[in-house]
Enzyme design. Structure first.
Site: not given
Length: 319
Positions: A11, A104, A125-126, A129, A171, A186-187, A213, A243
């Protein structure tokens, strides 16, 4: 050593071009001929080579993706394919190869090394990992892309008093979700390395609702499962309107951040130096801000684990 090759595989990741630039220019500075190998191992088997010079990597440090392009290649995984690759490299006079990619790609580099071609890996790699390095090229940019998107989603969540689930890449590794989720406040953050409970998620949402909230953001790594399916389970429990936004491949593209440009430049230059010093089957990593050479086979064999201390911190700060 007189001639080296450079390829990108797997990737794409923002900063790969900066790494290519560093390999080419450091190689030329050190008196080497540098050959670009297009389309990763697929291009290697096809003999898709191009001579690189200073001008061929001009004005690319700021560009996302990879000018050498990348591709998956099943044929290279076979012994016949690997022998053919060595023949192509030998015929072109390429004695060493810098492989920019993920685990890989590094497995392929190890096989080339076993067959007499010196190889050095640069982790691009983003997903972040790869074991043995604190971070990989492209990770910082991907996290910032997610942060920008989630900040905009939160504006809408606040305005409409809704709960949003944002699915991000990862992944097998939850690093993007973890870092971006913490940075966005983020909650809830869901990553493949940690089990989750729908009951616990619902309890946190209801607790937040009781204290006034009316909106929440949940960041979900794709390796956990479909954000849409998770949203349906939550909706069944509490009846809230949910959503879902799947960010997808937007996370791979874009101009690399300063951090990724600097990291890629340092790693690409060191990869050339390692080849000239006679190293092979090594990966350039960064540990505590210092570049290190790591056994590539060991790096791909060891499992990567995210910093779960960040996971615990995110849960505490989201109370």
């Amino acid at each position: 050593m007189q001639t080296i090759g450079v390829l990108t595989s797997g990737g794409d990741a923002p900063g790969m071009n900066a790494a290519i630039r560093a390999v080419v220019r450091m190689g030329i500075y050190r008196g080497l001929k540098v050959v670009g190998i297009r389309k990763g191992y697929s291009g290697l088997l096809a003999g898709d080579f191009v001579d690189m010079d200073l001008g061929s990597v001009a004005d690319i440090i700021h560009r996302g993706g990879t000018i050498l392009q990348t591709a998956r290649c099943e044929a290279f995984k076979t012994e016949e394919g690997q022998r053919h690759a060595v023949e192509k490299l030998t015929a072109r006079g390429i004695e060493g190869v810098v492989v920019i990619g993920g685990d890989g790609s590094f497995r392929g580099a190890v096989e080339l090394a076993k067959r007499g071609i010196a190889t050095v890996g640069v982790p691009g790699t983003i997903d972040n990992d790869i074991a043995g390095t604190d971070t990989t090229i492209g990770f910082d940019t991907a996290v910032n892309t997610v942060i920008e998107a989630v900040d905009k989603i939160r504006d809408t969540a606040t305005s409409h008093e809704r709960t949003f689930l944002v699915e991000v890449m990862g992944r097998r590794a939850g690093d993007i979700a973890l870092s971006a989720g913490l940075a966005c406040g983020a909650e809830t953050i869901l990553i493949p390395e940690e089990e989750y409970s729908i009951d616990e998620i619902v309890e946190r949402l209801e607790r937040s609702f009781k204290r006034g909230k009316r909106h929440s953001i949940l960041v979900v790594a794709e390796g956990v499962g479909s954000a849409m399916a998770i949203a349906d389970k939550i909706r069944e429990r509490i009846g809230w309107e949910m959503r879902v936004t799947v960010l997808g491949h937007i996370q791979r593209g874009g101009s690399p951040t300063a951090a990724d440009r600097v990291l890629a430049s340092r790693m690409g230059a060191m990869a050339v130096e390692l080849l000239l010093q006679g190293h092979s089957a090594k990966m350039v990593g960064i540990q505590n801000r210092r570049l290190v050479a790591i056994d590539m086979e060991d790096a791909v064999a060891r499992p990567h684990r995210p910093d779960l201390g960040l996971f615990d911190l995110a849960r505490i700060l989201a109370i």
